[in-house]
Design a protein around this motif. Structure first.
Motif, PDB file in Angstrom:
ATOM      1  N   PHE A 120       0.840  -1.203   0.000  1.00  0.00           N
ATOM      2  CA  PHE A 120       0.000   0.000   0.000  1.00  0.00           C
ATOM      3  C   PHE A 120       0.868   1.243   0.000  1.00  0.00           C
ATOM      4  CE2 PHE A 120      -3.764  -2.140   2.324  1.00  0.00           C
ATOM      5  CZ  PHE A 120      -3.977  -2.920   1.203  1.00  0.00           C
ATOM      6  N   LYS A 175      -0.333   7.183  -1.419  1.00  0.00           N
ATOM      7  CA  LYS A 175      -1.273   7.739  -2.385  1.00  0.00           C
ATOM      8  C   LYS A 175      -2.480   6.828  -2.556  1.00  0.00           C
ATOM      9  CE  LYS A 175       1.479  10.700  -5.389  1.00  0.00           C
ATOM     10  NZ  LYS A 175       2.093  10.817  -6.709  1.00  0.00           N
ATOM     11  N   LYS A 176      -2.191   5.533  -2.576  1.00  0.00           N
ATOM     12  CA  LYS A 176      -3.282   4.576  -2.746  1.00  0.00           C
ATOM     13  C   LYS A 176      -4.243   4.635  -1.567  1.00  0.00           C
ATOM     14  CE  LYS A 176      -1.753   0.953  -5.819  1.00  0.00           C
ATOM     15  NZ  LYS A 176      -1.458  -0.464  -5.947  1.00  0.00           N
ATOM     16  N   ALA A 232      -6.372   7.667  -1.867  1.00  0.00           N
ATOM     17  CA  ALA A 232      -7.408   7.445  -2.878  1.00  0.00           C
ATOM     18  C   ALA A 232      -8.499   6.540  -2.328  1.00  0.00           C
ATOM     19  CB  ALA A 232      -6.786   6.837  -4.132  1.00  0.00           C
ATOM     20  N   ALA A 233      -8.086   5.489  -1.607  1.00  0.00           N
ATOM     21  CA  ALA A 233      -9.063   4.561  -1.044  1.00  0.00           C
ATOM     22  C   ALA A 233      -9.963   5.287  -0.050  1.00  0.00           C
ATOM     23  CB  ALA A 233      -8.348   3.409  -0.355  1.00  0.00           C
ATOM     24  N   ALA A 290      -3.217  -0.741 -12.666  1.00  0.00           N
ATOM     25  CA  ALA A 290      -2.120  -0.731 -11.690  1.00  0.00           C
ATOM     26  C   ALA A 290      -1.805  -2.156 -11.252  1.00  0.00           C
ATOM     27  CB  ALA A 290      -2.502   0.128 -10.485  1.00  0.00           C
ATOM     28  N   GLU A 295      -5.783   8.386  -8.301  1.00  0.00           N
ATOM     29  CA  GLU A 295      -4.762   7.365  -8.050  1.00  0.00           C
ATOM     30  C   GLU A 295      -5.470   6.013  -7.960  1.00  0.00           C
ATOM     31  OE1 GLU A 295      -1.497   7.524  -7.740  1.00  0.00           O
ATOM     32  OE2 GLU A 295      -1.504   9.685  -8.160  1.00  0.00           O
ATOM     33  N   PRO A 296      -4.793   4.930  -8.321  1.00  0.00           N
ATOM     34  CA  PRO A 296      -5.433   3.629  -8.151  1.00  0.00           C
ATOM     35  C   PRO A 296      -5.652   3.322  -6.668  1.00  0.00           C
ATOM     36  CG  PRO A 296      -3.193   3.417  -9.043  1.00  0.00           C
ATOM     37  CD  PRO A 296      -3.480   4.866  -8.947  1.00  0.00           C
ATOM     38  N   VAL A 297      -6.718   2.618  -6.357  1.00  0.00           N
ATOM     39  CA  VAL A 297      -6.972   2.249  -4.957  1.00  0.00           C
ATOM     40  C   VAL A 297      -6.327   0.880  -4.724  1.00  0.00           C
ATOM     41  CG1 VAL A 297      -9.089   3.563  -4.765  1.00  0.00           C
ATOM     42  CG2 VAL A 297      -9.198   1.203  -5.530  1.00  0.00           C
ATOM     43  N   PRO A 298      -6.081   0.485  -3.460  1.00  0.00           N
ATOM     44  CA  PRO A 298      -5.481  -0.829  -3.175  1.00  0.00           C
ATOM     45  C   PRO A 298      -6.299  -1.967  -3.803  1.00  0.00           C
ATOM     46  CG  PRO A 298      -5.564   0.497  -1.189  1.00  0.00           C
ATOM     47  CD  PRO A 298      -6.276   1.265  -2.238  1.00  0.00           C
ATOM     48  N   THR A 299      -5.602  -3.001  -4.224  1.00  0.00           N
ATOM     49  CA  THR A 299      -6.236  -4.091  -4.965  1.00  0.00           C
ATOM     50  C   THR A 299      -7.423  -4.694  -4.211  1.00  0.00           C
ATOM     51  OG1 THR A 299      -3.972  -4.555  -5.574  1.00  0.00           O
ATOM     52  CG2 THR A 299      -5.634  -6.085  -6.379  1.00  0.00           C
ATOM     53  N   GLN A 300      -7.244  -4.887  -2.890  1.00  0.00           N
ATOM     54  CA  GLN A 300      -8.333  -5.508  -2.126  1.00  0.00           C
ATOM     55  C   GLN A 300      -9.598  -4.674  -2.212  1.00  0.00           C
ATOM     56  OE1 GLN A 300      -5.250  -5.328  -1.076  1.00  0.00           O
ATOM     57  NE2 GLN A 300      -4.672  -7.112   0.177  1.00  0.00           N
ATOM     58  N   LEU A 301      -9.412  -3.349  -2.048  1.00  0.00           N
ATOM     59  CA  LEU A 301     -10.589  -2.471  -2.091  1.00  0.00           C
ATOM     60  C   LEU A 301     -11.207  -2.509  -3.484  1.00  0.00           C
ATOM     61  CD1 LEU A 301     -12.358  -0.401  -0.611  1.00  0.00           C
ATOM     62  CD2 LEU A 301     -10.873   1.386  -1.498  1.00  0.00           C
TER      63      LEU A 301
END
Lengths: 315, 342
Positions: free
Chosen positions: A4, A7-8, A11-12, B94, B207-213
Motif C-alpha cells: 500500500f 497515495k493509494k 485514494a481509497a 495498476a 490514483e489507483p486504490v489498493p487491490t483488495q478495495l
C-alpha cells in the motif's frame, strides 16, 4: 500482492468517503422533512384547510366607512376590504368571504371571543390592553389621531379649544382615540361608534370629533363641503396618538395569526424589493390622496413558513 | 483490455449484434414497462382505473413525462457506473502493471472503457442540467473518476491537470462560499459536507486504490448500483403522470363544487377526473366553470439554502426556468385539502 502506497490509501479513503456521502444523500433525499412548518400545515392547524367543514372565511368589517370599509348595494369597497380580500385569497378562500358588519368598537373583541368571525379588519389599533383578549397580526396601516370639525368652524385651532368644548367633542367608546383624549384632559362624549359622532357633527350636535385620520378623511371625502380634518397635533410624549392598525385574530388561533402575519410580511418584502403589491394598489386607490403617500409598514412578527413559492427567485 | 471472447474479430461479429438487440430492448421496453407501472400506482392500484388511464393517456405523453422525471434517475445510474468503472479501470491497470491482474477485468471498468466519449459527455451534461444543485458537487469527483479512464485525459500533462483543477476549484469556491456560511448558520451540516467535500475528494481519487478495495468494489458495485437505482426509482414511480387541478363545477342551482384531482380526459359531453384521494368522477362539460393548476406538497423544499439565488433543491434547468417565469401563483382553490362544495 502490491504494497500500500500512501497515495493509494488516500485514494481509497477518498473513494470510501464518497461512497458514504452518496449513501447518505440517497437516504436523506428520501427521508428528510423540512424544519419549517408549511402554510398547508398552518392552515390545518387553524382549521381552515377543510372547506367542507369551514366553507367561508368570516371577516368583521365596518360597512359605513368610506375609503376603509363601505357597503353600497351589496358591493363592498375600501382599503380594509381590499386587504381582507388579499388575506382571504392567500388563505385559500378567494371570494368565499362572509362579511360581518362591526357596529361598535367593542364588537371587534366580542366577535372574536365568541367565534362569530375569523378575522377583524376594522380600524383595529394594536394595543397592549387589547392583546390580553385577542391576537393581532400586522400592523398593516399606520395612522394618527386627528380632529374633524364642521367646514364652517373657525374657532377650534388648539388643544385648549377642545378642552373648552366639554361634551361637544365626540369619540367612539373603547377606542385608542378615547384614551388619548383622557390623557389630554379633554372630556368627550363617548358614543357607540364614529358614525354616530359624524352624524352629530352634520346635525350640529357636536363641534368636533376625534378618530384615526384614515376614518376622518373617509368621512370628509363623503361630504367635502360640510366638514374638514384639522392639522392638529394630538399626540403626547407618552401617548403619541399614532395608531398601528392590525388584523384581529382569536386568542385561541395562533396558527391563523402566523398565517396572516406571513402573508402581510410577504407583501411587505415584495414591496421592499420594488414590486407593486396589492397592498400598495389598494392604498393608492383609496387613501393616497386624502391620507398622504405611504408604503406598507413592517409587520411586528414575520413567521417563517414554507410555501409553494419557496424556490422562487429572490432578486 | 480483455474481452469475454477468444478473439476481437469474433466479438465484433457475435457479441455486438446481440448486445445491440439487448440495448434497444432495454431502452424501449424498460421505460414502457416502467410507465405502465407508474400508471398502475397513479390509478391507486385499481384495475378499472388503470385501464381508463391506459385508454386516455397517450404513449407519447407518457414517454415525455417519463423522460422529464426519469432523466435524473437514468443519468444517476450511468454516472455511478462510469465513475466506479473509472476507479476500477485505473486500479486494474495498476494491478496488471504490478503483475497481479484480476481473473476478469471488472464489468464497470469494461463498460466505461467501451463507452464512446460522446456518451460520457452527454451523460454528464444531462446530469448537470437535471440533478438537484445540492448534489451537483458529487459530479466533480465522478467526472474525474470517469474521465481518467479516457485517452483524452491521459494525454494531458500533470501541470495541465493541476492548472485545470485549480481554476475549477477556485471558481467553485467563489460560487458556493456564501452558501457554506448559510448552511453553517442554519446547522445544515449535511448540506455543508455535500457542498464542500466532493470537489476536494476529486483531487485525491486520480490514483489507483489498493487491490483488495478494488476487488471489494468490483464485487459489490453491481448490486449496490442496482439497489441505489431501485431506491431512487421509488419516488419516480409515485410521481403523478397527470397534472393536479381543482375543477369548479356549478350545479343547476348555482352552487359551486370544487373537485381536486387529475383530469384524465374529456369527450363531447363528459370530463373524467381522477380524484386526489381516489375514485373517478365524471362531470358534464356544461357544469364545469373553471379549472386551476395546483402544486403538490411534495414540491416543498427541505432546505432554505440558495447558491447565488438558485435554490439548492432545484436543478439548473428548473432554476433557469424560474428566472424566465419568476412569479409563482398558488390559486386560492389549491389551498383547500379537500374536494368541497360551498
Amino acid at each position: 500482492m502490491v504494497g500500500f502506497s500512501q497515495k493509494k490509501l488516500v485514494a481509497a479513503g477518498a473513494v470510501l468517503v464518497l461512497l458514504i456521502l452518496v449513501g447518505a444523500a440517497a437516504w436523506r433525499g428520501e427521508t428528510e422533512t423540512p424544519d419549517l412548518p408549511s402554510v398547508a400545515e398552518k392552515l390545518a392547524e387553524a382549521g381552515l384547510d377543510d372547506h367542507a367543514r369551514h366553507p367561508v372565511l368570516r371577516i368583521g368589517i365596518h360597512t359605513e366607512r368610506r375609503l376603509l370599509g363601505f357597503q353600497e348595494n351589496g358591493v363592498y369597497t375600501g382599503f380594509d376590504i381590499e386587504i381582507a380580500r388579499y388575506i382571504a385569497k392567500n388563505l385559500g378562500y378567494g371570494d368565499k368571504i362572509e362579511w360581518t358588519p362591526i357596529r361598535n368598537a367593542n364588537d371587534r373583541i366580542l366577535f372574536l371571543e365568541q367565534d362569530t368571525v375569523d378575522l377583524v379588519l376594522a380600524s383595529f389599533s394594536i394595543t397592549d390592553e387589547r392583546k390580553k383578549r385577542v391576537r393581532f397580526a400586522g400592523p398593516y396601516l399606520i395612522t394618527e389621531q386627528s380632529v374633524l370639525v364642521s367646514a364652517k368652524n373657525k374657532t377650534i385651532s388648539s388643544i385648549q379649544d377642545l378642552r373648552n368644548l366639554a361634551g361637544k367633542v365626540c369619540v367612539a367608546a373603547s377606542t385608542t382615540s378615547e384614551s388619548l383624549l383622557e390623557d389630554r384632559q379633554i372630556r368627550p362624549d363617548a358614543r357607540d361608534n364614529s358614525e354616530v359622532c359624524f352624524k352629530g357633527i352634520l346635525d350640529g350636535k357636536y363641534q368636533a370629533m376625534v378618530a384615526g385620520r384614515t376614518i376622518l378623511v373617509g368621512f370628509a371625502s363623503q361630504y367635502p363641503e360640510q366638514v374638514k380634518v384639522l392639522d392638529l397635533e394630538l399626540g403626547l410624549e407618552d401617548n403619541l396618538g399614532i395608531d398601528r392598525v392590525g388584523i384581529g385574530v382569536s386568542k385561541n388561533n395562533p396558527a391563523l395569526q402566523d398565517l396572516v402575519n406571513y402573508f402581510l410580511n410577504k407583501s411587505y418584502l415584495e414591496q421592499q424589493s420594488g414590486r407593486m403589491t396589492e397592498w400598495q394598489s389598494a392604498y393608492d386607490r383609496y387613501l393616497a390622496v386624502p391620507h398622504g403617500q405611504q408604503s406598507q409598514p413592517k409587520p411586528d412578527e414575520a413567521p417563517q413558513l414554507l410555501d409553494y413559492d419557496a424556490k422562487a427567485p429572490m432578486r | 483490455m480483455t474481452t469475454d471472447s477468444d478473439s476481437p474479430a469474433e466479438a465484433s461479429e457475435t457479441l455486438r449484434p446481440r448486445g445491440s438487440q439487448a440495448f434497444w430492448t432495454v431502452v424501449v421496453a424498460l421505460p414502457a414497462a416502467f410507465s405502465l407501472l407508474r400508471l398502475w400506482v397513479e390509478a391507486g392500484g385499481q384495475v378499472q382505473t388503470t385501464l381508463l388511464l391506459v385508454a386516455n393517456v397517450s404513449a407519447v405523453n407518457l414517454l415525455a413525462a417519463m423522460f422529464i422525471t426519469g432523466t435524473r434517475l437514468v443519468t444517476m445510474g450511468l454516472v455511478a457506473v462510469f465513475a466506479m468503472g473509472g476507479i476500477l479501470s485505473l486500479s486494474a491497470d495498476a494491478a496488471e502493471a504490478a503483475g497481479d491482474p484480476s481473473r476478469r477485468r471488472p464489468l464497470f471498468a469494461r463498460w466505461v472503457e467501451a463507452a464512446p466519449l460522446w456518451l460520457l459527455t452527454t451523460t454528464f451534461v444531462l446530469a448537470a442540467a437535471t440533478w438537484q444543485i445540492l448534489y451537483l458537487p458529487l459530479l466533480v469527483p465522478a467526472f474525474v473518476a470517469t474521465f481518467q479512464a479516457t485517452s483524452a485525459y491521459q494525454a494531458l500533462h500533470a501541470a495541465q491537470r493541476l492548472l485545470a483543477a485549480t481554476v475549477v476549484l477556485l471558481a467553485y469556491a467563489w460560487v458556493v462560499w456564501p452558501t457554506l456560511g448559510d448552511a453553517w448558520q442554519q446547522h445544515e451540516y449535511f448540506a455543508l459536507l455535500m457542498l464542500a467535500l466532493p470537489p476536494l475528494l476529486a483531487l485525491m481519487i486520480s490514483e489507483p486504490v489498493p487491490t483488495q478495495l478494488a476487488r471489494l468494489i468490483a464485487t459489490t458495485a453491481q448490486p449496490a448500483v442496482l439497489a441505489l437505482l431501485v431506491w431512487a426509482a421509488l419516488p419516480v414511480l409515485t410521481t403523478p403522470v397527470l397534472p393536479l387541478t381543482v375543477t369548479t363545477a356549478t350545479s343547476a342551482d348555482g352552487t359551486p363544487e370544487f373537485i381536486r384531482g387529475h383530469v384524465i380526459g374529456s369527450d363531447d359531453t363528459m370530463t373524467s377526473i381522477l380524484q386526489e384521494r381516489g375514485g373517478v368522477r365524471y362531470l358534464l362539460n356544461t357544469r364545469i366553470t373553471a379549472r386551476v393548476l395546483c402544486p403538490l406538497p411534495e414540491e416543498l423544499p427541505v432546505y432554505r439554502l440558495r447558491i447565488r439565488d438558485f435554490h439548492v433543491e432545484d436543478s439548473l434547468l428548473e432554476a433557469v426556468g424560474r428566472r424566465v417565469r419568476p412569479v409563482t401563483v398558488t390559486d386560492a382553490a389549491c389551498r383547500s385539502a379537500t374536494t368541497s362544495a360551498t
